[in-house]
Scaffold this active site. Structure first.
Site, PDB file in Angstrom:
ATOM      1  N   CYS A 101       0.889  -1.182   0.000  1.00  0.00           N
ATOM      2  CA  CYS A 101       0.000   0.000   0.000  1.00  0.00           C
ATOM      3  C   CYS A 101       0.916   1.219   0.000  1.00  0.00           C
ATOM      4  O   CYS A 101       1.190   1.794   1.046  1.00  0.00           O
ATOM      5  CB  CYS A 101      -0.914  -0.013   1.214  1.00  0.00           C
ATOM      6  SG  CYS A 101      -1.931  -1.495   1.357  1.00  0.00           S
ATOM      7  N   ALA A 102       1.392   1.612  -1.175  1.00  0.00           N
ATOM      8  CA  ALA A 102       2.619   2.406  -1.266  1.00  0.00           C
ATOM      9  C   ALA A 102       2.458   3.919  -1.317  1.00  0.00           C
ATOM     10  O   ALA A 102       3.388   4.638  -0.955  1.00  0.00           O
ATOM     11  CB  ALA A 102       3.404   1.956  -2.506  1.00  0.00           C
ATOM     12  N   ALA A 103       1.333   4.438  -1.794  1.00  0.00           N
ATOM     13  CA  ALA A 103       1.228   5.887  -2.029  1.00  0.00           C
ATOM     14  C   ALA A 103       1.428   6.686  -0.739  1.00  0.00           C
ATOM     15  O   ALA A 103       1.033   6.221   0.331  1.00  0.00           O
ATOM     16  CB  ALA A 103      -0.134   6.204  -2.643  1.00  0.00           C
ATOM     17  N   GLY A 106       6.824   7.641  -0.186  1.00  0.00           N
ATOM     18  CA  GLY A 106       7.943   7.983   0.685  1.00  0.00           C
ATOM     19  C   GLY A 106       8.730   6.765   1.112  1.00  0.00           C
ATOM     20  O   GLY A 106       9.968   6.731   1.019  1.00  0.00           O
ATOM     21  N   LYS A 107       8.024   5.744   1.580  1.00  0.00           N
ATOM     22  CA  LYS A 107       8.698   4.512   2.018  1.00  0.00           C
ATOM     23  C   LYS A 107       9.224   3.734   0.810  1.00  0.00           C
ATOM     24  O   LYS A 107      10.279   3.110   0.883  1.00  0.00           O
ATOM     25  CB  LYS A 107       7.744   3.666   2.855  1.00  0.00           C
ATOM     26  CG  LYS A 107       7.271   4.363   4.133  1.00  0.00           C
ATOM     27  CD  LYS A 107       6.291   3.505   4.907  1.00  0.00           C
ATOM     28  CE  LYS A 107       5.727   4.251   6.111  1.00  0.00           C
ATOM     29  NZ  LYS A 107       4.855   5.375   5.717  1.00  0.00           N
ATOM     30  N   ASP A 125      -0.903   0.531  -5.359  1.00  0.00           N
ATOM     31  CA  ASP A 125      -1.954   1.330  -4.740  1.00  0.00           C
ATOM     32  C   ASP A 125      -3.149   1.295  -5.680  1.00  0.00           C
ATOM     33  O   ASP A 125      -2.982   1.265  -6.896  1.00  0.00           O
ATOM     34  CB  ASP A 125      -1.507   2.774  -4.493  1.00  0.00           C
ATOM     35  CG  ASP A 125      -2.359   3.451  -3.421  1.00  0.00           C
ATOM     36  OD1 ASP A 125      -1.914   3.490  -2.258  1.00  0.00           O
ATOM     37  OD2 ASP A 125      -3.463   3.919  -3.742  1.00  0.00           O
ATOM     38  N   ASP A 152      -5.407  -3.263  -6.666  1.00  0.00           N
ATOM     39  CA  ASP A 152      -5.940  -3.526  -5.331  1.00  0.00           C
ATOM     40  C   ASP A 152      -5.082  -4.584  -4.642  1.00  0.00           C
ATOM     41  O   ASP A 152      -5.009  -5.726  -5.103  1.00  0.00           O
ATOM     42  CB  ASP A 152      -7.393  -3.994  -5.453  1.00  0.00           C
ATOM     43  CG  ASP A 152      -8.063  -4.202  -4.090  1.00  0.00           C
ATOM     44  OD1 ASP A 152      -7.361  -4.188  -3.066  1.00  0.00           O
ATOM     45  OD2 ASP A 152      -9.293  -4.389  -4.068  1.00  0.00           O
ATOM     46  N   ASP A 182       2.322  -1.257   4.948  1.00  0.00           N
ATOM     47  CA  ASP A 182       1.980  -0.041   5.696  1.00  0.00           C
ATOM     48  C   ASP A 182       0.487   0.154   5.462  1.00  0.00           C
ATOM     49  O   ASP A 182       0.069   0.830   4.525  1.00  0.00           O
ATOM     50  CB  ASP A 182       2.801   1.141   5.182  1.00  0.00           C
ATOM     51  CG  ASP A 182       2.602   2.394   6.015  1.00  0.00           C
ATOM     52  OD1 ASP A 182       2.681   2.282   7.254  1.00  0.00           O
ATOM     53  OD2 ASP A 182       2.349   3.460   5.437  1.00  0.00           O
ATOM     54  N   CYS A 232      -0.187   4.121  11.058  1.00  0.00           N
ATOM     55  CA  CYS A 232       0.007   5.436  11.699  1.00  0.00           C
ATOM     56  C   CYS A 232      -1.173   5.708  12.625  1.00  0.00           C
ATOM     57  O   CYS A 232      -1.683   6.827  12.686  1.00  0.00           O
ATOM     58  CB  CYS A 232       0.174   6.536  10.651  1.00  0.00           C
ATOM     59  SG  CYS A 232      -1.221   6.723   9.524  1.00  0.00           S
TER      60      CYS A 232
END
Length: 328
Positions: A101-103, A106-107, A125, A152, A182, A232
């Site tokens: 789940c990359a957007a 940053g990571k 994403d 997805d 993430d 987060c």
């Protein structure tokens, strides 16, 4: 109000201020003073399309500097825990790594940088404009190992065994050396956040989605591979309960200690042992007692003091690291 006027800026905590109101006695927090770039008339005649800087802050309460357009080809601004989680993943040159789940990337870009841009980083994403953002960030930073796809993550596992030579999702089982999940979450760790508008239904909707993504991640991970789960948010249900569920559901997984260990240990209440809680990493500013800090002395500070300070002034965040001991 005219352009050039000195303006005081407040946050309307409960969202009760009416558009165009000239007075407001509701719950508010003072954010600082600034100079208006536009007149009142220009602001209201331009709504809702109006964009850009309305008030240029000259005396902000929070003194964080702007990093907009500061060495954009070299720097990507991240919160401390977001940078820590990629080091915990510990990507190595030549590996094939999935950021599920990359957007906004940053990571993803941090992973590629730690690998010296050697290997393959797949970023997924399901929102197309967010995927374009990942591609833009990779291009800006000159990272060629990143391949971003609008897909997805819950459907990223290829159910038939026909090999896909193009390297696009979905992927065959046990295709990746390391996976970062993430996960989408309630985001309750984000700061600053003046007010909360979440409903109970919305907050509780994340746990099932996180488990779907986690299940796919376990299937896509090679034996001996590393899976890092992070959020987060600060809820037990999305963090420690997910770890307890994962260990009970997937006997092939083993919880691992983390390096670097800057956050505090996990929170009790999910049935994890004290040893397991120590292997988790939870950043939670609310649990750190307030005390005076002499910033000038940080160069000589003990590691314990630095860890205390890191948890005092960062977002709420959670990290768990697993190793897949054998094939599923």
């Amino acid at each position: 109000m005219k352009a050039g006027d000195v303006i005081s800026v407040y946050s309307d905590i409960k969202g009760k201020c009416k558009k165009g109101a000239k007075e407001f006695d509701g719950t508010k927090v003072f954010l600082g003073n600034g100079i208006s770039e536009l007149s009142r008339k220009e602001i209201f005649s331009g709504l809702p399309e109006l964009k850009g800087i309305g008030i240029r802050m000259t005396e902000p309460i929070y003194l964080s500097p702007s990093f907009d357009n500061v060495l954009p080809n070299y720097l990507f601004l991240q919160n401390l825990p977001s940078a820590v989680v990629t080091h915990v993943l510990d990507p190595q040159p030549g590996e094939k790594i999935l950021d599920l789940c990359a957007a906004p990337g940053g990571k993803t870009t941090h992973i590629a940088a730690l690998m010296h841009d050697q290997g393959e980083v797949i970023a997924l994403d399901k929102i197309s404009n967010k995927v374009e953002k990942i591609k833009q960030n990779a291009l800006l930073l000159g990272l060629n190992s990143i391949k971003a796809f609008c897909f997805d993550g819950t459907k990223a596992l290829k159910l038939d065994m026909v090999k896909d030579a193009e390297g696009k999702p979905p992927f065959l089982r046990e295709s990746f050396d390391r996976i970062l999940l993430d996960a989408p979450c309630s985001g309750m760790g984000q700061r600053p956040n003046m007010a909360c508008s979440w409903t109970l239904k919305e907050v509780t909707s994340y746990q099932p989605l996180q488990r779907k993504l986690f299940t796919v991640a376990v299937e896509l991970l090679k034996p001996g591979g590393v899976l890092v789960y992070s959020t987060c948010t600060i809820t037990l249900a999305e963090n420690e309960e997910q770890v307890a569920w994962a260990l009970a559901t997937f006997p092939c997984l083993q919880l691992q200690p983390q390096e670097p260990q800057i956050g505090g240990e996990g929170m009790m209440g999910a049935g994890l042992s004290s040893e397991q809680l120590k292997q988790l990493q939870r950043f939670d500013p609310s649990v750190v007692p307030v005390r005076d800090t002499d910033i000038a002395s940080l160069g000589d500070a003990r590691i314990e003091d630095m860890i205390w300070l890191a948890n005092k002034d960062c977002i709420g965040f959670f990290i768990a690291k697993f190793i897949k001991r054998k094939s599923t």
